[in-house]
Design a protein around this motif. Structure first.
Motif, mmCIF file in Angstrom:
data_model
loop_
_atom_site.group_PDB
_atom_site.id
_atom_site.type_symbol
_atom_site.label_atom_id
_atom_site.label_comp_id
_atom_site.label_asym_id
_atom_site.label_seq_id
_atom_site.Cartn_x
_atom_site.Cartn_y
_atom_site.Cartn_z
ATOM 1 N N ILE A 177 48.200 79.659 2.275
ATOM 2 C CA ILE A 177 48.477 78.997 3.637
ATOM 3 C C ILE A 177 47.573 80.020 4.543
ATOM 4 C CG2 ILE A 177 50.048 78.458 5.466
ATOM 5 C CD1 ILE A 177 52.376 78.066 3.532
ATOM 6 N N THR A 213 46.149 79.496 8.757
ATOM 7 C CA THR A 213 45.943 78.592 9.683
ATOM 8 C C THR A 213 45.101 79.572 10.772
ATOM 9 O OG1 THR A 213 47.835 79.419 11.055
ATOM 10 C CG2 THR A 213 48.244 77.735 9.360
ATOM 11 N N THR A 265 56.013 73.690 12.548
ATOM 12 C CA THR A 265 54.707 74.550 11.640
ATOM 13 C C THR A 265 54.819 74.036 10.196
ATOM 14 O OG1 THR A 265 54.671 76.372 13.024
ATOM 15 C CG2 THR A 265 53.712 76.579 10.907
ATOM 16 N N LEU A 279 51.983 72.003 8.215
ATOM 17 C CA LEU A 279 51.365 72.399 6.934
ATOM 18 C C LEU A 279 51.459 71.258 5.780
ATOM 19 C CD1 LEU A 279 52.999 75.938 7.006
ATOM 20 C CD2 LEU A 279 50.596 75.403 7.431
ATOM 21 N N ALA A 306 44.549 74.072 9.696
ATOM 22 C CA ALA A 306 45.517 74.467 8.531
ATOM 23 C C ALA A 306 45.072 74.208 7.279
ATOM 24 C CB ALA A 306 46.885 74.042 8.578
ATOM 25 N N ARG A 307 44.929 75.156 6.258
ATOM 26 C CA ARG A 307 44.613 75.239 4.886
ATOM 27 C C ARG A 307 45.559 75.467 3.913
ATOM 28 N NH1 ARG A 307 39.183 74.112 4.471
ATOM 29 N NH2 ARG A 307 39.017 74.512 2.324
ATOM 30 N N VAL A 308 46.158 74.565 3.092
ATOM 31 C CA VAL A 308 47.044 75.143 2.038
ATOM 32 C C VAL A 308 46.350 74.936 0.671
ATOM 33 C CG1 VAL A 308 49.429 74.043 1.184
ATOM 34 C CG2 VAL A 308 48.712 73.911 3.647
#
Length: 338
Positions: A33, A35, A75, A79, A90-92
């Protein structure tokens, strides 16, 4: 009304090519995760999350802390692609959210704000429904996956009972079982021990450690600071929508000064002397007095207590806890409604 679940096919005969075990979770130290400037502003101007830069290392058990209204749930929703941010990214699992939600979510197990269950179905049949809704789930191995998930969370004996008869703790376990039907690279848990008795809490903590050891990254939101300290390797602290601190749990706790602890049958007199010696935040608890350690030599403080006639049975500086760090970072106590 939802349709009844399809009948589970019979197990394949011995010697079939059916896979017997799920594939292992891929290990990686890259952030799962990440951000940058993640912001959510609701209508009316309410700023729920303000320029969040968060990094969750792969393979960690990451505690997400903050009092009520700090922005934790908002948040998590961003996500998971449930709501869109006002600005920021945001990258997951290395992919942008919410744009890549269809590719990311099959690799994520989540238990957020309690599980959604069909009360008229048994615990087992609820899991069958969850598994059948997963397009990547092999129907030939469905029964095996469901039974393994039930056993993993300690619900095998209650699997045939209707979910509406489950206690809050049992529902939490069933929700966690649903998140574990498939191997997951990331597990997002919101208050996973809510409603559990002490034994159940220990079992869930042990399960979280086991999952992390297998390579699953666990992102854990909880209002129980002691729980975070026991099970998490890393943590982040939110307050009023902003990120206050993040890092290893031990590193965060080390930022606090700890507490001076004096064991004595004369607590009132000990408190008076400690205040005279320049200590702050003096608290009396029956035959124990605690305070912030003073800047001066502790041997002099101890000598002053003895000189004043205080019977000192114990004189130590307790190592700082995550709770101490939280109070110092946010300037407030932890709201258990968080």
């Amino acid at each position: 009304m939802p349709h009844p679940p399809a009948r589970d096919p019979a197990p394949p005969p011995a010697g079939s090519s059916e896979p017997s075990n799920p594939a292992p979770v891929h290990r990686s130290d890259a952030p799962v995760i990440q951000t940058h400037g993640l912001t959510k502003r609701y209508r009316g101007g309410q700023l729920a999350v303000d320029s969040l830069d968060l990094t969750v290392p792969g393979g960690s058990v990451f505690g997400f802390l903050g009092p009520n209204g700090s922005g934790k749930t908002t948040t998590i929703r961003m996500l998971m692609g449930l709501i869109e941010p006002t600005s920021g990214t945001a990258r997951v699992l290395g992919r942008p959210m919410p744009g890549a939600v269809r590719k990311v979510l099959p690799e994520v197990g989540a238990l957020i704000e309690g599980p959604a269950l069909y009360g008229f179905l048994s615990g087992r049949d609820n899991l069958v429904r969850y598994d059948a809704a997963d397009p990547a789930a092999d129907p030939r191995t469905r029964r095996r996956r469901v039974e393994a998930a039930l056993e993993r969370v300690g619900l095998s004996a209650a699997a045939g009972k209707k979910a509406k008869a489950y206690s809050l703790g049992m529902k939490q376990r069933l929700g966690l079982a649903a998140a574990l039907l498939q191997p997951r690279r990331l597990l997002v848990l919101d208050e996973p021990t809510n409603g559990l008795d002490p034994q159940g809490m220990r079992e869930i903590r042990a399960l979280i450690r086991e999952l992390a050891a297998d390579g699953t990254t666990v992102f854990l939101s909880s209002h129980l600071l002691d729980e975070i300290e026991q099970v998490c390797t890393h943590a982040a602290v939110m307050a009023r929508g902003r990120l206050i601190a993040q890092g290893g749990v031990g590193e965060l706790a080390a930022r606090a000064r700890g507490r001076l602890v004096v064991e004595t049958p004369d607590p009132a007199e000990a408190a008076r002397v400690l205040k005279e010696q320049g200590t702050a935040d003096v608290t009396v608890e029956e035959e124990r007095v605690t305070a912030e350690p003073p800047e001066r030599d502790l041997a002099e403080v101890n000598a002053a207590l003895v000189t004043a006639g205080v019977r000192v049975r114990g004189f130590t500086v307790r190592g700082a806890s995550l709770e101490d760090a939280f109070v110092e970072l946010t300037g407030e106590g932890f709201d258990v409604a968080g």
